[in-house]
Motif scaffolding. Sequence first.
Motif, PDB file in Angstrom:
ATOM      1  N   PRO A 187      44.522 -30.826  28.181  1.00 38.19           N
ATOM      2  CA  PRO A 187      43.124 -30.404  28.096  1.00 38.19           C
ATOM      3  C   PRO A 187      42.269 -31.505  27.464  1.00 38.19           C
ATOM      4  CG  PRO A 187      44.576 -28.675  27.302  1.00 38.19           C
ATOM      5  CD  PRO A 187      45.403 -29.928  27.452  1.00 38.19           C
ATOM      6  N   ARG A 188      41.055 -31.636  27.984  1.00 39.49           N
ATOM      7  CA  ARG A 188      40.128 -32.651  27.465  1.00 39.49           C
ATOM      8  C   ARG A 188      38.815 -31.995  27.061  1.00 39.49           C
ATOM      9  NH1 ARG A 188      40.822 -37.933  28.934  1.00 39.49           N
ATOM     10  NH2 ARG A 188      39.358 -38.205  27.232  1.00 39.49           N
ATOM     11  N   ARG A 189      38.148 -32.626  26.130  1.00 38.56           N
ATOM     12  CA  ARG A 189      36.817 -32.204  25.692  1.00 38.56           C
ATOM     13  C   ARG A 189      35.883 -33.398  25.766  1.00 38.56           C
ATOM     14  NH1 ARG A 189      37.985 -29.527  20.005  1.00 38.56           N
ATOM     15  NH2 ARG A 189      39.557 -31.103  20.068  1.00 38.56           N
ATOM     16  N   ARG A 190      34.649 -33.123  26.077  1.00 37.69           N
ATOM     17  CA  ARG A 190      33.640 -34.175  26.088  1.00 37.69           C
ATOM     18  C   ARG A 190      33.617 -34.854  24.723  1.00 37.69           C
ATOM     19  NH1 ARG A 190      28.335 -32.673  28.965  1.00 37.69           N
ATOM     20  NH2 ARG A 190      30.084 -31.953  30.166  1.00 37.69           N
ATOM     21  N   GLY A 191      33.625 -36.184  24.731  1.00 34.62           N
ATOM     22  CA  GLY A 191      33.548 -36.945  23.492  1.00 34.62           C
ATOM     23  C   GLY A 191      34.891 -37.237  22.847  1.00 34.62           C
ATOM     24  N   ASP A 192      36.001 -36.829  23.479  1.00 36.92           N
ATOM     25  CA  ASP A 192      37.306 -37.089  22.864  1.00 36.92           C
ATOM     26  C   ASP A 192      37.939 -38.386  23.367  1.00 36.92           C
ATOM     27  OD1 ASP A 192      38.258 -36.506  25.406  1.00 36.92           O
ATOM     28  OD2 ASP A 192      39.604 -34.913  24.775  1.00 36.92           O
ATOM     29  N   GLY A 193      37.162 -39.216  24.046  1.00 30.60           N
ATOM     30  CA  GLY A 193      37.696 -40.415  24.697  1.00 30.60           C
ATOM     31  C   GLY A 193      38.402 -41.383  23.777  1.00 30.60           C
ATOM     32  N   LEU A 194      37.798 -41.706  22.629  1.00 29.71           N
ATOM     33  CA  LEU A 194      38.421 -42.678  21.728  1.00 29.71           C
ATOM     34  C   LEU A 194      39.722 -42.146  21.156  1.00 29.71           C
ATOM     35  CD1 LEU A 194      35.373 -44.216  19.857  1.00 29.71           C
ATOM     36  CD2 LEU A 194      36.785 -45.264  21.639  1.00 29.71           C
ATOM     37  N   ARG A 195      39.725 -40.899  20.734  1.00 30.73           N
ATOM     38  CA  ARG A 195      40.949 -40.290  20.196  1.00 30.73           C
ATOM     39  C   ARG A 195      42.023 -40.230  21.281  1.00 30.73           C
ATOM     40  NH1 ARG A 195      40.055 -34.887  17.418  1.00 30.73           N
ATOM     41  NH2 ARG A 195      39.515 -36.263  15.730  1.00 30.73           N
ATOM     42  N   PHE A 196      41.613 -39.838  22.498  1.00 27.99           N
ATOM     43  CA  PHE A 196      42.555 -39.754  23.614  1.00 27.99           C
ATOM     44  C   PHE A 196      43.149 -41.132  23.921  1.00 27.99           C
ATOM     45  CE2 PHE A 196      43.549 -39.963  28.144  1.00 27.99           C
ATOM     46  CZ  PHE A 196      44.444 -38.905  28.263  1.00 27.99           C
ATOM     47  N   LEU A 197      42.307 -42.158  23.995  1.00 24.92           N
ATOM     48  CA  LEU A 197      42.794 -43.509  24.301  1.00 24.92           C
ATOM     49  C   LEU A 197      43.733 -44.027  23.219  1.00 24.92           C
ATOM     50  CD1 LEU A 197      39.629 -45.189  25.827  1.00 24.92           C
ATOM     51  CD2 LEU A 197      41.724 -44.487  27.009  1.00 24.92           C
ATOM     52  N   TYR A 198      43.427 -43.718  21.962  1.00 26.32           N
ATOM     53  CA  TYR A 198      44.306 -44.126  20.860  1.00 26.32           C
ATOM     54  C   TYR A 198      45.678 -43.477  21.010  1.00 26.32           C
ATOM     55  CZ  TYR A 198      46.332 -44.355  16.204  1.00 26.32           C
ATOM     56  OH  TYR A 198      47.185 -44.551  15.152  1.00 26.32           O
ATOM     57  N   ARG A 199      45.688 -42.163  21.221  1.00 25.78           N
ATOM     58  CA  ARG A 199      46.967 -41.452  21.368  1.00 25.78           C
ATOM     59  C   ARG A 199      47.711 -41.908  22.618  1.00 25.78           C
ATOM     60  NH1 ARG A 199      45.044 -35.427  19.535  1.00 25.78           N
ATOM     61  NH2 ARG A 199      45.032 -35.875  17.320  1.00 25.78           N
ATOM     62  N   LEU A 200      46.972 -42.127  23.708  1.00 24.57           N
ATOM     63  CA  LEU A 200      47.600 -42.602  24.938  1.00 24.57           C
ATOM     64  C   LEU A 200      48.237 -43.974  24.719  1.00 24.57           C
ATOM     65  CD1 LEU A 200      48.214 -42.179  27.944  1.00 24.57           C
ATOM     66  CD2 LEU A 200      45.983 -43.216  28.447  1.00 24.57           C
ATOM     67  N   SER A 201      47.540 -44.858  23.994  1.00 22.40           N
ATOM     68  CA  SER A 201      48.103 -46.192  23.744  1.00 22.40           C
ATOM     69  C   SER A 201      49.384 -46.086  22.925  1.00 22.40           C
ATOM     70  CB  SER A 201      47.083 -47.105  23.073  1.00 22.40           C
ATOM     71  OG  SER A 201      46.794 -46.667  21.767  1.00 22.40           O
TER      72      SER A 201
END
Length: 136
Positions: free
Chosen positions: A87-101
Amino acid sequence: MYADDLCVAFMDIYPLGEGHVLLIPRQHVVQLEELDAGTRAHMYTVFDRLLAAQRRAGLGVEGTHFLVNDGKAANQHIPHAHMHLIPRRRGDGLRFLYRLSLHLTGLFGFAKPMSTLREQAARIAAGMRSSDQEAE
């Protein structure tokens, strides 16, 4: 959270987002193409039900990533086929990219507390049950 004769679904202990679910076939295969067509079709049906249940639980209402790391070259760390519903939320891009990395490097980051994962799993399971009751 969910189990049947062909697959199981449970919370990712290192989630990329709140409510991140793994869907895994019971049959051991490394890549999804190794499953027979009926099992693959069943898994996609379960995926659709899980996605709807996540949304009923208030998770992924704004969007969802469907992620499959199918094979070693695709960064598959566990040699068993599986699907991620994130699940994604608007504005979670930086946190998502950090966790994905972290996932891409194999470090995975910090595990979520089991109490949090159980609470999210209960909400998603309730969404699955309400879907089953509507279908009857």
